[in-house]
Design a protein around this motif. Structure first.
Motif, PDB file in Angstrom:
ATOM      1  N   THR A   1       0.827  -1.212   0.000  1.00 35.38           N
ATOM      2  CA  THR A   1       0.000   0.000   0.000  1.00 35.38           C
ATOM      3  C   THR A   1       0.858   1.257   0.000  1.00 35.38           C
ATOM      4  OG1 THR A   1      -0.125  -0.087   2.419  1.00 35.38           O
ATOM      5  CG2 THR A   1      -1.920  -1.115   1.174  1.00 35.38           C
TER       6      THR A   1
ATOM      7  N   LEU B   1      -0.595  -6.820  -0.724  1.00 37.11           N
ATOM      8  CA  LEU B   1      -1.612  -7.528  -1.503  1.00 37.11           C
ATOM      9  C   LEU B   1      -0.906  -8.491  -2.437  1.00 37.11           C
ATOM     10  CD1 LEU B   1      -2.769  -4.323  -1.142  1.00 37.11           C
ATOM     11  CD2 LEU B   1      -4.796  -5.587  -1.877  1.00 37.11           C
TER      12      LEU B   1
ATOM     13  N   HIS C   1      -0.970 -11.974  -5.171  1.00 38.02           N
ATOM     14  CA  HIS C   1      -1.606 -12.874  -6.136  1.00 38.02           C
ATOM     15  C   HIS C   1      -0.571 -13.964  -6.438  1.00 38.02           C
ATOM     16  CE1 HIS C   1      -4.062 -13.157 -10.160  1.00 38.02           C
ATOM     17  NE2 HIS C   1      -4.073 -14.282  -9.475  1.00 38.02           N
TER      18      HIS C   1
ATOM     19  N   ALA D   1      -4.484 -10.642   1.203  1.00 40.62           N
ATOM     20  CA  ALA D   1      -4.030  -9.340   1.699  1.00 40.62           C
ATOM     21  C   ALA D   1      -3.514  -9.518   3.117  1.00 40.62           C
ATOM     22  CB  ALA D   1      -5.156  -8.316   1.658  1.00 40.62           C
TER      23      ALA D   1
ATOM     24  N   GLN E   1      -4.688   2.290  -5.338  1.00 39.77           N
ATOM     25  CA  GLN E   1      -5.491   1.085  -5.579  1.00 39.77           C
ATOM     26  C   GLN E   1      -5.241   0.040  -4.489  1.00 39.77           C
ATOM     27  OE1 GLN E   1      -6.286   0.161 -10.046  1.00 39.77           O
ATOM     28  NE2 GLN E   1      -4.142   0.756  -9.919  1.00 39.77           N
ATOM     29  N   ALA E   2      -3.992  -0.129  -4.091  1.00 40.78           N
ATOM     30  CA  ALA E   2      -3.688  -1.096  -3.032  1.00 40.78           C
ATOM     31  C   ALA E   2      -4.319  -0.659  -1.716  1.00 40.78           C
ATOM     32  CB  ALA E   2      -2.177  -1.250  -2.888  1.00 40.78           C
TER      33      ALA E   2
ATOM     34  N   GLY F   1      -8.004  -1.459  -1.941  1.00 41.00           N
ATOM     35  CA  GLY F   1      -8.243  -2.890  -1.816  1.00 41.00           C
ATOM     36  C   GLY F   1      -8.102  -3.391  -0.393  1.00 41.00           C
ATOM     37  N   LEU F   2      -7.091  -2.912   0.319  1.00 39.31           N
ATOM     38  CA  LEU F   2      -6.899  -3.330   1.704  1.00 39.31           C
ATOM     39  C   LEU F   2      -8.018  -2.795   2.591  1.00 39.31           C
ATOM     40  CD1 LEU F   2      -5.132  -4.828   3.734  1.00 39.31           C
ATOM     41  CD2 LEU F   2      -3.832  -2.716   4.054  1.00 39.31           C
TER      42      LEU F   2
ATOM     43  N   CYS G   1     -11.093  -4.967   2.316  1.00 36.53           N
ATOM     44  CA  CYS G   1     -10.996  -6.186   3.134  1.00 36.53           C
ATOM     45  C   CYS G   1     -11.260  -5.882   4.600  1.00 36.53           C
ATOM     46  CB  CYS G   1      -9.609  -6.810   2.982  1.00 36.53           C
ATOM     47  SG  CYS G   1      -9.233  -7.446   1.337  1.00 36.53           S
TER      48      CYS G   1
ATOM     49  N   LEU H   1      -6.178  -8.027  -6.457  1.00 33.40           N
ATOM     50  CA  LEU H   1      -6.475  -6.597  -6.486  1.00 33.40           C
ATOM     51  C   LEU H   1      -7.011  -6.141  -7.842  1.00 33.40           C
ATOM     52  CD1 LEU H   1      -6.405  -3.835  -5.098  1.00 33.40           C
ATOM     53  CD2 LEU H   1      -4.038  -3.589  -5.881  1.00 33.40           C
TER      54      LEU H   1
ATOM     55  N   MET I   1     -10.652  -4.304  -8.045  1.00 39.76           N
ATOM     56  CA  MET I   1     -10.851  -2.920  -8.466  1.00 39.76           C
ATOM     57  C   MET I   1     -11.912  -2.807  -9.557  1.00 39.76           C
ATOM     58  SD  MET I   1      -9.184  -0.984  -6.513  1.00 39.76           S
ATOM     59  CE  MET I   1      -9.637   0.495  -7.406  1.00 39.76           C
TER      60      MET I   1
END
Length: 848
Positions: A168, A189, A191, A545, A600-601, A604-605, A608, A694, A698
């Motif tokens: 982040t 985050l 993947h 995450a 964006q990170a 996304g966090l 969650c 992520l 988004m």
């Protein structure tokens, strides 16, 4: 600011609070973390092995090196090393004992030239002041790239792909107090199993001697040989030194049992309601078409269980002329009638499996059985898979109403829009969670396919997948005749599901430089220890995450490192270790922290964290926390970073989209209020936000909107962009033809009243706006350039995500108009502010 109650954030790290919490302070824990701390003794452990003299634990150490060149005439290699995996031996199957970092130098001993770098001067664009009330069209026409860390070019090249591993904050604060002042969350985050072209190293044994305790790289003799180039004397060219993502093949000495085979068990609802939906025909046909593409080898096994008020097993033993159905009616004390012939080798019994799939839909086509004993079917499936582990695929079409795990409807349709706080977001019973923990202990993951037009209590049923590292797939209002778009989506999704790569009996460990601490995980897993996740199955569509905090000051460090290692068994029976590494600079000023913010990170966090807060506290608390996140970060920026105070709502360029994304979250199906939302729909959206990588999350949070009546021929050459993204704002007098890519399960092609007749005839094949069909979900394949461009563009959009979004062509009079308009985030609705009104609200709160 004074006069405003900030409230509490959903499992927020101390950086979001006014005072730093003590290290051992009691705070809300992720449910999976709670499960890890609670005694659970019922899960059998047949593979657990006690370390003793006769079974010495094998030492295993992984080092990944970052190099930065600085010298008088040429650059001299120094290193930033992070010791990652040590002493691998997976308990139950494999275990990782606690990490003990060596006492040698680490990232703090880098070249002094790193410390002299001026981060602020190298990233002026990120800190450019933006007045959000004046600059309205902030959305870029192309996808937003991840910010690059302010590191020397050599280190940036060696950093992990941000689609796989990102933080982040790309500039890490030196202290927790500095993070507190920034009012932004610190987290990772991941993947980890994303489809990639991964460099593979044939051996890990060379790492045993590769630990360095000095400021120069020390390579063991084995490291001098490069297995890729087959040359000697150039260890710095080995793949594991040159790449931040690397996969190792683990030899048999690192295993306590042979790698398991690929095992697939399908558990199918065959009640009257299930037969009426018609899903069974689609499933059987899809499996028949893809049975040769199932990942595996000569050891691959398959099995089938069907259920209604009783449990049906299928004897597929080699030598039988046809499959035999075995019915167990005692669902209170379930047993396996013939344990040795229910899971069979696919290669040896393929004809029997194919015969069963061809006859299965006809066996139950006239059934009138309405009851569903899902809990007993899951218990039977668990008993069948326990000896080997594997993947359980469950297909359910109604609320379980018989035997163990029976549920009752908890949804009041009259309260869908009017309720201030949403009830029943948590499970009604712990049966499914406990069974999931049993499954996790035996390396069994459960994937749930929910196909129903009725309430099924996904909040309860979803636990079976969440704690066993499975996935949930949701098809509301599925019917083979009434909803052909969902049928098409189910067919495409099933093909992807059956044929994508898979990892079995996996564990993932996340490590970071000393001084940083992990305290909360998000995703589908079971937390085995503070930094170890149990993943009976891992697939390329799963994301995770991690929330972090700074426990010790990082004053003496110029960079910190993060590393994730995924230990898994491939479908071919190979034991592999995939390692991802990320290196970020340490900074001492708030301006440098803000310049490295990944909007964006962060979004996304926060999503969650808000899901957890909605379940543990209330939906209104989660909504307040997300709004306060935007207020607090912009307040901190205004008070501590800006040198010249200006009127307006000011944000750094790197956070210019943060208020828009927060508003999008507030209007997202998971968190919206005042709009009729089915409880299962809301819970599924929450599951997706926690589980999706992520990039896909988004798309759920802020859908992409394109104008498609002016596409160019670049679309046929697959040259991006074909069409620039536009703001999610409907100007009805100007709208012509817009295509919204909403989340990962549906796309809307909006046909405006002013749409040019040429588009209607050349793309839709209709003479006028009034002739556009009401339920059009397939574009006609016309022999026109416009038709080819539009279909190619929609195909490209579908290729950007793993599963298949269905298409709906709608116009102003369509029933789905309301669903489309709910994704116009910048518009005002009866229950939510417009984007401009939300900005005014933020400005008012910041000015208090």
């Amino acid at each position: 600011p004074p006069g405003r109650h900030l409230g509490h954030y959903p499992s927020l790290p101390p950086g979001y609070q006014n005072t730093s919490a003590p290290h051992n302070a009691t705070s809300p824990m992720h449910p999976a973390m709670q499960a890890a701390t609670q005694p659970y003794t019922q899960a059998p452990q047949p593979y657990q092995q006690v370390r003793g003299k006769s079974q010495p634990c094998t030492d295993f150490v992984l080092l990944v090196y970052f190099a930065y060149a600085v010298c008088l005439h040429i650059m001299v290699i120094e290193y930033c090393a992070l010791q990652f995996l040590s002493w691998i031996c997976f308990s139950s199957t494999y275990c990782f004992p606690p990490f003990q970092p060596h006492g040698g130098p680490g990232p703090a001993q880098l070249s002094p030239s790193l410390a002299a770098m001026s981060l602020q001067s190298s990233t002026p664009e990120a800190l450019r002041v933006v007045n959000l009330l004046q600059e309205r069209n902030l959305l870029p026409p192309t996808p937003i790239p991840a910010p690059a860390p302010c590191l020397p070019q050599d280190l940036q090249k060696l950093n992990c792909n941000p689609e796989v591993f990102r933080c982040t904050l790309t500039s890490i604060p030196q202290t927790q107090s500095l993070l507190n002042k920034a009012k932004m969350p610190l987290g990772l985050l991941l993947h980890p199993f994303k489809d990639l072209s991964v460099n593979t190293s044939p051996s890990v044994s060379a790492y045993r001697k590769s630990i360095s305790h000095h400021c120069t790289l020390l390579f063991p003799e084995e490291f001098m040989y490069n297995p890729v180039s087959r040359s000697y004397g150039e260890p710095h060219k080995r793949p594991e030194v040159q790449n931040a993502t690397i996969e190792f093949i683990a030899p048999s000495e690192y295993m306590l049992r042979p790698p398991q085979p690929a095992v697939y068990l399908f558990v199918l609802d065959v009640s009257h309601n299930a037969v009426e939906t018609g899903y069974l025909n689609v499933f059987c046909q899809s499996l028949l078409e893809n049975i040769n593409a199932l990942p595996g080898d000569s050891r691959t096994k398959v099995g089938f269980i069907t259920f209604d008020s009783t449990i049906h097993f299928y004897n597929l033993q080699e030598g039988l002329s046809q499959p035999q159905m075995l019915i167990v009616s005692d669902i209170e004390d379930i047993f396996l009638p013939t344990p040795d012939s229910l899971l069979v080798n696919l290669n040896e019994c393929k004809e029997l499996v194919q015969d069963l799939l061809k006859s299965l839909p006809n066996l139950f086509e006239k059934t009138m059985e309405t009851q569903s004993a899902l809990g007993s079917a899951l218990q039977a499936a668990f008993k069948l898979l326990s000896p080997t582990g594997g993947r359980m695929s469950v297909f359910q079409t109604q609320l379980p109403n018989l035997g163990v795990g029976a549920l009752q409807s908890r949804e009041d349709p009259n309260q869908r829009a009017s309720a201030k706080d949403i009830q029943h977001l948590s499970p009604a019973t712990d049966f499914y969670k406990k069974l999931a923990l049993d499954c996790s202990g035996q390396q069994v993951a459960v994937d749930l396919f929910l196909l129903s037009a009725q309430y099924c209590d996904l909040a309860s049923l979803g636990c079976i997948s969440r704690y066993s590292a499975g996935s949930v797939y949701y098809y509301p209002s599925y019917h083979h005749q009434h909803n052909p778009a969902q049928v098409e989506r189910f067919q495409k999704d099933l093909k992807r599901y059956l044929t994508r790569k898979i990892g079995f009996e996996a564990v993932m460990r996340i490590r970071c430089t000393k001084g940083l601490s992990i305290h909360t995980f998000h995703g589908n897993f079971f937390v085995r220890s503070t930094d170890l996740l149990s993943l009976p199955n891992v697939n390329p569509d799963a994301g995770f995450a991690v929330q972090m905090s700074i426990e010790e000051n990082l004053d003496e460090m110029q960079v910190v490192s993060f590393q994730a290692a995924l230990l898994y068994t491939s479908s071919k029976g190979e034991r592999r270790i995939r390692v991802h590494t990320l290196c970020l600079p340490v900074v001492s000023s708030l301006s440098d922290i803000f310049s490295g913010a990944d909007v964006q990170a962060i979004t996304g966090l926060l999503a969650c964290m808000a899901v957890d807060r909605s379940v543990t506290a209330s939906l209104s608390d989660a909504r307040d926390a997300m709004t306060n996140a935007a207020i607090d970060s912009l307040t901190s920026y205004r008070q501590s970073v800006l040198t010249i105070q200006q009127p307006g709502l000011l944000a750094p360029a790197c956070l210019r989209l943060f208020p828009l994304f927060i508003l999008a979250l507030l209007k997202q199906k998971a968190f919206r209020t005042g709009t009729s939302t089915r409880l299962d729909d809301r819970v599924f959206a929450m599951c997706q936000l926690k589980y999706q990588p992520l990039a896909y999350a988004m798309l759920m949070i802020h859908p992409a909107l394109y104008r498609v009546d002016d596409l160019t021929d670049e679309v046929r050459r697959m040259t991006f962009p074909f069409s620039a993204r536009v703001s999610l704002l409907v100007e009805r007098e100007k709208i012509v033809s817009l295509e919204a890519d909403v989340s990962d399960d549906v796309m809307y092609l909006w046909i405006g009243r002013n749409c040019h007749p040429n588009f209607l005839t050349q793309v839709l094949g209709v003479p006028s706006y009034a002739a556009v069909p009401d339920n059009l979900y397939l574009l006609p394949e016309l022999d026109t350039a416009e038709s080819q461009r539009t279909r190619a563009f929609i195909g490209w959009l579908r290729d950007q995500r793993p599963f298949y979004p269905s298409l709906h062509v709608i116009r102003d009079e369509s029933q789905l108009k309301a669903s489309f308009m709910q994704n116009m985030i910048e518009d005002r609705t009866e229950s939510a502010l417009s984007y401009y009104e939300f900005l005014l609200h933020l400005q008012q709160q910041i000015s208090k």
